[in-house]
Design an enzyme around this catalytic site. Structure first.
Site, PDB file in Angstrom:
ATOM      1  N   THR A   1      -0.446 -11.118  29.147  1.00 52.02           N
ATOM      2  CA  THR A   1      -0.607 -11.582  27.871  1.00 52.02           C
ATOM      3  C   THR A   1      -0.719 -13.046  28.187  1.00 52.02           C
ATOM      4  O   THR A   1      -1.245 -13.928  26.916  1.00 52.02           O
ATOM      5  CB  THR A   1       0.362 -10.983  27.010  1.00 52.02           C
TER       6      THR A   1
ATOM      7  N   SER B   1       3.731 -11.261  32.382  1.00 60.76           N
ATOM      8  CA  SER B   1       2.612 -10.398  31.516  1.00 60.76           C
ATOM      9  C   SER B   1       1.290 -11.011  31.763  1.00 60.76           C
ATOM     10  O   SER B   1       1.262 -12.299  31.479  1.00 60.76           O
ATOM     11  CB  SER B   1       3.014 -10.049  30.211  1.00 60.76           C
TER      12      SER B   1
ATOM     13  N   LEU C   1      20.979  -1.381  26.140  1.00 61.36           N
ATOM     14  CA  LEU C   1      20.353  -0.058  25.389  1.00 61.36           C
ATOM     15  C   LEU C   1      19.654  -0.208  24.173  1.00 61.36           C
ATOM     16  O   LEU C   1      19.495   0.661  23.393  1.00 61.36           O
ATOM     17  CB  LEU C   1      21.303   1.043  25.434  1.00 61.36           C
TER      18      LEU C   1
ATOM     19  N   ASP D   1      -6.964  -9.036  19.788  1.00 57.17           N
ATOM     20  CA  ASP D   1      -7.188  -8.152  20.832  1.00 57.17           C
ATOM     21  C   ASP D   1      -8.330  -8.901  21.487  1.00 57.17           C
ATOM     22  O   ASP D   1      -9.245  -9.224  21.009  1.00 57.17           O
ATOM     23  CB  ASP D   1      -7.760  -6.659  20.482  1.00 57.17           C
TER      24      ASP D   1
ATOM     25  N   TYR E   1       5.623 -13.428  21.344  1.00 57.02           N
ATOM     26  CA  TYR E   1       6.131 -12.696  22.732  1.00 57.02           C
ATOM     27  C   TYR E   1       5.289 -13.297  23.687  1.00 57.02           C
ATOM     28  O   TYR E   1       5.959 -13.501  24.835  1.00 57.02           O
ATOM     29  CB  TYR E   1       5.451 -11.203  22.664  1.00 57.02           C
TER      30      TYR E   1
ATOM     31  N   LYS F   1       6.919 -15.481  27.413  1.00 58.14           N
ATOM     32  CA  LYS F   1       6.694 -15.254  28.834  1.00 58.14           C
ATOM     33  C   LYS F   1       6.247 -16.523  29.321  1.00 58.14           C
ATOM     34  O   LYS F   1       6.641 -16.811  30.501  1.00 58.14           O
ATOM     35  CB  LYS F   1       5.605 -14.200  28.937  1.00 58.14           C
TER      36      LYS F   1
ATOM     37  N   ASN G   1       2.785   1.433  19.924  1.00 56.36           N
ATOM     38  CA  ASN G   1       2.052   0.238  19.536  1.00 56.36           C
ATOM     39  C   ASN G   1       0.799   0.460  20.852  1.00 56.36           C
ATOM     40  O   ASN G   1      -0.180  -0.089  20.407  1.00 56.36           O
ATOM     41  CB  ASN G   1       2.393  -1.101  19.823  1.00 56.36           C
ATOM     42  N   ASN G   2       0.967   1.138  21.906  1.00 58.74           N
ATOM     43  CA  ASN G   2      -0.005   0.884  23.018  1.00 58.74           C
ATOM     44  C   ASN G   2      -0.653   2.044  23.047  1.00 58.74           C
ATOM     45  O   ASN G   2      -0.335   3.169  22.349  1.00 58.74           O
ATOM     46  CB  ASN G   2       0.898   0.610  24.301  1.00 58.74           C
TER      47      ASN G   2
HETATM   48  P1  NAD Z   1      11.495  -1.343  27.811  1.00 59.57           P
HETATM   49  O1  NAD Z   1      11.721  -1.911  26.483  1.00 59.57           O
HETATM   50  O2  NAD Z   1      11.147   0.026  28.165  1.00 59.57           O
HETATM   51  O3  NAD Z   1      12.454  -2.037  28.871  1.00 59.57           O
HETATM   52  C1  NAD Z   1      13.254  -3.421  28.468  1.00 59.57           C
HETATM   53  C2  NAD Z   1      14.771  -2.626  28.737  1.00 59.57           C
HETATM   54  O4  NAD Z   1      15.402  -4.063  28.641  1.00 59.57           O
HETATM   55  C3  NAD Z   1      15.060  -2.014  27.782  1.00 59.57           C
HETATM   56  O5  NAD Z   1      15.884  -0.863  28.263  1.00 59.57           O
HETATM   57  C4  NAD Z   1      16.349  -2.679  26.769  1.00 59.57           C
HETATM   58  O6  NAD Z   1      17.206  -1.749  26.044  1.00 59.57           O
HETATM   59  C5  NAD Z   1      16.607  -3.649  27.627  1.00 59.57           C
HETATM   60  N1  NAD Z   1      17.014  -4.790  26.937  1.00 59.57           N
HETATM   61  C6  NAD Z   1      16.280  -5.668  25.862  1.00 59.57           C
HETATM   62  N2  NAD Z   1      16.986  -6.755  25.658  1.00 59.57           N
HETATM   63  C7  NAD Z   1      18.165  -6.687  26.595  1.00 59.57           C
HETATM   64  C8  NAD Z   1      18.884  -7.848  26.454  1.00 59.57           C
HETATM   65  N3  NAD Z   1      19.219  -9.047  25.547  1.00 59.57           N
HETATM   66  N4  NAD Z   1      20.138  -7.397  27.288  1.00 59.57           N
HETATM   67  C9  NAD Z   1      20.143  -6.280  27.778  1.00 59.57           C
HETATM   68  N5  NAD Z   1      19.278  -5.440  28.279  1.00 59.57           N
HETATM   69  C10 NAD Z   1      18.263  -5.614  27.287  1.00 59.57           C
HETATM   70  O7  NAD Z   1      10.136  -2.106  28.304  1.00 59.57           O
HETATM   71  P2  NAD Z   1       9.287  -1.995  29.649  1.00 59.57           P
HETATM   72  O8  NAD Z   1       8.015  -1.666  29.297  1.00 59.57           O
HETATM   73  O9  NAD Z   1      10.110  -1.305  30.818  1.00 59.57           O
HETATM   74  O10 NAD Z   1       9.121  -3.819  30.125  1.00 59.57           O
HETATM   75  C11 NAD Z   1       9.965  -4.278  31.006  1.00 59.57           C
HETATM   76  C12 NAD Z   1       9.615  -5.892  31.137  1.00 59.57           C
HETATM   77  O11 NAD Z   1       8.306  -5.881  31.619  1.00 59.57           O
HETATM   78  C13 NAD Z   1       9.868  -6.477  29.873  1.00 59.57           C
HETATM   79  O12 NAD Z   1      10.303  -7.782  30.208  1.00 59.57           O
HETATM   80  C14 NAD Z   1       8.287  -6.559  29.294  1.00 59.57           C
HETATM   81  O13 NAD Z   1       8.216  -7.698  28.347  1.00 59.57           O
HETATM   82  C15 NAD Z   1       7.653  -6.859  30.569  1.00 59.57           C
HETATM   83  N6  NAD Z   1       6.022  -6.265  30.481  1.00 59.57           N
HETATM   84  C16 NAD Z   1       5.940  -4.898  30.065  1.00 59.57           C
HETATM   85  C17 NAD Z   1       4.591  -4.345  29.982  1.00 59.57           C
HETATM   86  C18 NAD Z   1       4.446  -3.337  29.457  1.00 59.57           C
HETATM   87  O14 NAD Z   1       3.201  -3.089  28.726  1.00 59.57           O
HETATM   88  N7  NAD Z   1       5.090  -2.247  29.231  1.00 59.57           N
HETATM   89  C19 NAD Z   1       3.331  -5.271  30.311  1.00 59.57           C
HETATM   90  C20 NAD Z   1       3.848  -6.657  30.630  1.00 59.57           C
HETATM   91  C21 NAD Z   1       5.182  -7.015  30.841  1.00 59.57           C
HETATM   92  C1  WQD Z   2      -5.339  -1.380  24.995  1.00 57.43           C
HETATM   93  C2  WQD Z   2      -6.399  -1.072  24.195  1.00 57.43           C
HETATM   94  C3  WQD Z   2      -6.694  -1.799  21.889  1.00 57.43           C
HETATM   95  C4  WQD Z   2      -3.770   1.363  20.485  1.00 57.43           C
HETATM   96  C5  WQD Z   2      -0.213  -4.646  25.258  1.00 57.43           C
HETATM   97  C6  WQD Z   2       0.122  -6.298  25.110  1.00 57.43           C
HETATM   98  C7  WQD Z   2       0.630  -6.861  26.511  1.00 57.43           C
HETATM   99  C8  WQD Z   2       1.170  -5.938  27.337  1.00 57.43           C
HETATM  100  C9  WQD Z   2       0.600  -4.734  27.440  1.00 57.43           C
HETATM  101  C10 WQD Z   2       3.425  -6.567  27.241  1.00 57.43           C
HETATM  102  C11 WQD Z   2      -6.982  -2.291  23.401  1.00 57.43           C
HETATM  103  C12 WQD Z   2      -6.928  -0.320  22.130  1.00 57.43           C
HETATM  104  C13 WQD Z   2      -4.699   0.483  21.524  1.00 57.43           C
HETATM  105  C14 WQD Z   2      -4.352   2.192  19.425  1.00 57.43           C
HETATM  106  C15 WQD Z   2      -6.493   1.406  20.187  1.00 57.43           C
HETATM  107  N1  WQD Z   2       2.493  -5.858  26.945  1.00 57.43           N
HETATM  108  N2  WQD Z   2      -6.067   0.576  21.191  1.00 57.43           N
HETATM  109  N3  WQD Z   2      -5.653   1.960  19.621  1.00 57.43           N
HETATM  110  O1  WQD Z   2      -2.941  -4.534  23.742  1.00 57.43           O
HETATM  111  O2  WQD Z   2      -4.010  -4.751  26.032  1.00 57.43           O
HETATM  112  O3  WQD Z   2      -1.621  -5.211  25.787  1.00 57.43           O
HETATM  113  O4  WQD Z   2       0.652  -4.084  26.058  1.00 57.43           O
HETATM  114  O5  WQD Z   2       3.315  -7.394  27.952  1.00 57.43           O
HETATM  115  O6  WQD Z   2       1.278  -7.930  26.027  1.00 57.43           O
HETATM  116  O7  WQD Z   2      -0.383  -6.978  24.201  1.00 57.43           O
HETATM  117  O8  WQD Z   2      -2.633  -2.833  25.321  1.00 57.43           O
HETATM  118  O9  WQD Z   2      -2.427  -0.430  24.803  1.00 57.43           O
HETATM  119  O10 WQD Z   2      -1.888  -1.980  22.947  1.00 57.43           O
HETATM  120  O11 WQD Z   2      -4.401  -1.836  23.987  1.00 57.43           O
HETATM  121  O12 WQD Z   2      -7.846   1.498  20.174  1.00 57.43           O
HETATM  122  O13 WQD Z   2      -3.758   2.711  18.714  1.00 57.43           O
HETATM  123  O14 WQD Z   2      -6.496  -0.033  23.625  1.00 57.43           O
HETATM  124  O15 WQD Z   2      -7.428  -2.320  20.798  1.00 57.43           O
HETATM  125  O16 WQD Z   2      -8.331  -2.401  23.529  1.00 57.43           O
HETATM  126  P1  WQD Z   2      -3.085  -4.473  25.079  1.00 57.43           P
HETATM  127  P2  WQD Z   2      -2.703  -1.706  24.220  1.00 57.43           P
END
Ligand code: NAD
Ligand code: WQD
Length: 342
Positions: A131, A129, A38, A299, A153, A157, A202-203
């Site tokens: 990424t 990811s 959590l 980016d 990060y 991965k 952030n996104n």
């Molecule tokens: P999220 O932060 O909503 O979910 C991650 C969950 O893991 C959270 O509920 C957090 O409390 C739990 N957690 C973190 N560290 C932990 C630990 N040490 N032990 C137990 N629980 C832990 O994130 P999400 O967006 O649901 O992402 C899930 C997975 O997908 C992550 O591994 C993330 O890196 C990967 N991912 C996410 C995105 C994205 O943009 N959301 C994109 C690519 C990959």
């Molecule tokens: C999308 C587009 C920004 C915010 C990130 C992680 C990646 C993966 C997914 C976990 C880009 C633009 C963004 C803002 C903007 N996560 N932007 N103003 O960077 O593609 O990917 O999330 O694995 O690892 O890096 O996603 O949603 O941050 O950005 O203009 O306030 O929106 O420049 O072109 P990103 P994002």
């Protein structure tokens, strides 16, 4: 299918993608247990999943770095497979606190697979990811495109991917699916679960949603001088429910025989920042004020998947378009303006 009688362990199942995947797992008839510390989620998401599915979703509040806690989960339950979402995911924070990321994401995963090995559970789906492709040169991205992460990060991965490949090479009884997500957005159609960032998002999509609902004043568009149709960054946004279903497809793919597979989960379609803003304005009926600011360091101009391999091997493809992603994100945000704290 044997899996239906056994339990799927979902690490990070209280989080954004994990909670949506739990809905799909429960609705497919599987038994599910969540392990989540959590740190970036609340139990309210678990209650909402129970509400949506009308099924029980047990949660163990625990950390993947805690071997004793993990061993207990595996001894007390008949776990057939693990969907491993738990981890930290903020790129900027990973630059500031790299060791926190290596500890949670790499050390945590190592601990998890050691416990799995000890309990003879060898089926794992890992949240990787896009990424890992770094700043890519050629589009679309296939699973064979060069990898090379450009922040801590992303490196966590890649390290975990390498670790799991080494594990599979040494012990080919493992069934491992590495899923490279593109940009997950949107929410369950009920509007009862969704993305709930702790601080200022952030996104892009969560930021836009919070502007639409009045929590933030305006969006900063990070650069309009990229080599793209309108100059703003292009990404492959994927509906979180499509993404969640990709995990069930991965379990089915692993079922017949041990293997290790790497798959992109994306739609194959890129949208610019301004297209996302327009789609969200239409979905919400609100205007999204924005101003153009400097590019965000690190980016890429453009990133989108070639989803062919997932379609052919996982028998999965994304169904929902950007409009539906925005409609569902808006339903969640407008029903819960302050997220789970509402
Ligand atoms: P999220 O932060 O909503 O979910 C991650 C969950 O893991 C959270 O509920 C957090 O409390 C739990 N957690 C973190 N560290 C932990 C630990 N040490 N032990 C137990 N629980 C832990 O994130 P999400 O967006 O649901 O992402 C899930 C997975 O997908 C992550 O591994 C993330 O890196 C990967 N991912 C996410 C995105 C994205 O943009 N959301 C994109 C690519 C990959
Ligand atoms: C999308 C587009 C920004 C915010 C990130 C992680 C990646 C993966 C997914 C976990 C880009 C633009 C963004 C803002 C903007 N996560 N932007 N103003 O960077 O593609 O990917 O999330 O694995 O690892 O890096 O996603 O949603 O941050 O950005 O203009 O306030 O929106 O420049 O072109 P990103 P994002």
């Amino acid at each position: 299918m044997s899996e239906l009688n056994e339990t799927v362990l979902v690490t990070g199942g209280a989080g954004y993608i994990g909670s949506h995947t739990c809905v799909e797992l429960l609705q497919s008839g599987r038994k599910v247990i969540v392990l989540d510390n959590l740190s970036n989620a609340s139990k309210a998401s678990i209650e909402a999943v129970e509400q949506i599915t009308q099924k029980k979703l047990p949660i163990i509040e625990g950390d993947i770095r805690d071997r004793v806690a993990l061993d207990q989960v595996f001894s007390k339950n008949s776990i057939s497979s693990v969907l491993h979402f738990a981890g930290l995911k903020a790129v900027g924070e990973s630059n500031e606190f790299p060791l926190k990321y290596y500890d949670n994401n790499v050390n945590g995963t190592l601990n998890l697979i050691e416990s799995m090995t000890a309990h003879d559970c060898k089926t794992l789906v890992f949240s990787s990811s896009a990424t890992v492709y770094g700043i890519p040169e050629k589009m679309p991205l296939t699973e064979d495109s060069d990898v090379g992460a450009i922040n801590p990060y992303g490196r966590t991965k890649l390290l975990v991917e390498e670790m799991l490949k080494d594990l599979y090479a040494a012990d080919p009884e493992w069934r491992v699916s590495l899923l490279r997500y593109f940009n997950p957005v949107g929410a369950h159609a009920s509007g009862e679960i969704g993305e709930d960032p702790n601080d200022i998002p952030n996104n892009l999509l969560p930021f836009i949603s919070q502007v639409a609902v009045g929590r933030l004043d305006k969006l900063q568009v990070f650069g309009d001088d990229y080599d793209t149709a309108d100059g703003t960054g292009v990404r492959d946004y994927i509906h979180v429910v499509d993404l969640a279903r990709g995990h069930l497809a991965a379990l089915d793919y692993l079922e017949p025989a041990p293997k290790l597979g790497i798959h992109n989960l994306g739609t194959g379609q890129g949208y610019s920042v301004l297209e996302a803003v327009n789609a969200f304005e239409q979905a919400s009926g609100r205007s999204i004020p924005y101003e153009v600011s400097a590019r965000r360091p690190g980016d890429a101009a453009t990133s989108y998947a070639d989803p062919t391999k997932a379609r052919e091997e996982l028998n999965w493809q994304a169904k929902y378009d950007l409009q539906k992603m925005c409609e569902d994100a808006w339903r969640w945000q407008s029903k819960h303006p302050m997220g789970y704290g509402s």
